[in-house]
Design an enzyme around this catalytic site. Structure first.
Site, mmCIF file in Angstrom:
data_model
loop_
_atom_site.group_PDB
_atom_site.id
_atom_site.type_symbol
_atom_site.label_atom_id
_atom_site.label_comp_id
_atom_site.label_asym_id
_atom_site.label_seq_id
_atom_site.Cartn_x
_atom_site.Cartn_y
_atom_site.Cartn_z
ATOM 1 N N GLY A 14 0.798 -1.222 0.000
ATOM 2 C CA GLY A 14 0.000 0.000 0.000
ATOM 3 C C GLY A 14 0.829 1.270 0.000
ATOM 4 O O GLY A 14 1.679 1.444 0.851
ATOM 5 N N SER A 15 0.586 2.168 -0.952
ATOM 6 C CA SER A 15 1.470 3.319 -1.077
ATOM 7 C C SER A 15 0.974 4.263 -2.173
ATOM 8 O O SER A 15 -0.168 4.206 -2.578
ATOM 9 C CB SER A 15 2.887 2.835 -1.388
ATOM 10 O OG SER A 15 2.835 1.787 -2.344
#
Length: 233
Positions: free
Chosen positions: A190-191
């Site tokens: 996640g990013s």
């Protein structure tokens, strides 16, 4: 083609960076089965999710002078004029930034938005706040690339760690030549990716749009030719 081969052709390959994690999840699932069967099934579901997270599907990249393709799978979360991070060395004037948020369900292999030479790679430690927040561009851990194009200036690409992400991985080095759509890194769990365009660059996407790494055209830098070709990896 046999049924087995047909099924295998529909399953995207997994990036080697994911093997240790998938193996760890699988081992934990076996232990959980031994403790209590329902826990083992939960572990199995998480193992499948981990394999999907590290998937690395083939992409067909449009190739034309002056276009910028998405470096990440995800949602276009912000399009704005902002000052680029100082470590990029792109000057002190606001540039058009296109931000793409990757959830934990997106493919996380990152691809070069343009063809060119990697002039700079700059890593900066930081916090791990929600990558969807605007201040994540300044506060979060990040890894930045500056790519010089042939005749269209320099592009900044910034990998930003998020609330869950704890590791940015880079596959490239300074001075290396890279093609549009080629893999340059990934971020675990996640990013966000920010793309900084040179002056005159025009966005071809809108906020909320879904982007596909190496395929979705994000922007036009003013290429002379409108004809596109394609390259499959």
């Amino acid at each position: 083609m046999s049924i087995a081969n047909s099924i295998r052709a529909q399953i995207p390959p997994v990036h080697p960076e994911g093997y240790p994690f998938i193996g760890g999840f699988a081992l934990a699932s076996l232990v959980l089965f031994w403790i209590w069967t329902p826990l083992g099934w939960i572990g199995t579901i998480l193992t499948v999710w981990c394999a999907l997270f590290f998937r690395d599907p083939v992409r067909v990249t449009p190739v034309r002078e002056g276009i910028v393709v998405s470096p990440a799978d995800g949602r276009v979360s912000m399009i704005s004029q902002v000052l680029p991070p100082a470590e990029l060395g792109l000057g002190d004037r606001p540039l058009l930034r296109i931000s793409i948020f990757m959830s934990v369900f997106n493919c996380h292999v990152n691809r070069a938005p343009v063809a060119g030479r990697i002039d700079r790679i700059a890593y900066r430690p930081g916090t791990f706040i929600n990558a969807e927040l605007d201040k994540a561009s300044e506060d979060n851990e990040r890894n930045s690339l500056v790519i010089s194009t042939a005749g269209h200036g320099r592009i900044g690409v910034v990998q930003i760690a998020g609330l869950v992400a704890r590791r940015i991985v880079s596959f490239v080095r300074e001075g290396q030549t890279i093609g549009a759509g080629e893999r340059f890194g990934l971020i675990r769990f996640g990013s966000r990716l920010d793309v900084y365009l040179p002056e005159g660059g025009k966005s071809l996407v809108s906020e909320g749009q879904t982007a596909v790494a190496g395929e979705t055209v994000l922007a036009d830098l003013g290429g002379a030719s409108e004809q596109r070709t394609f390259r499959a990896d």
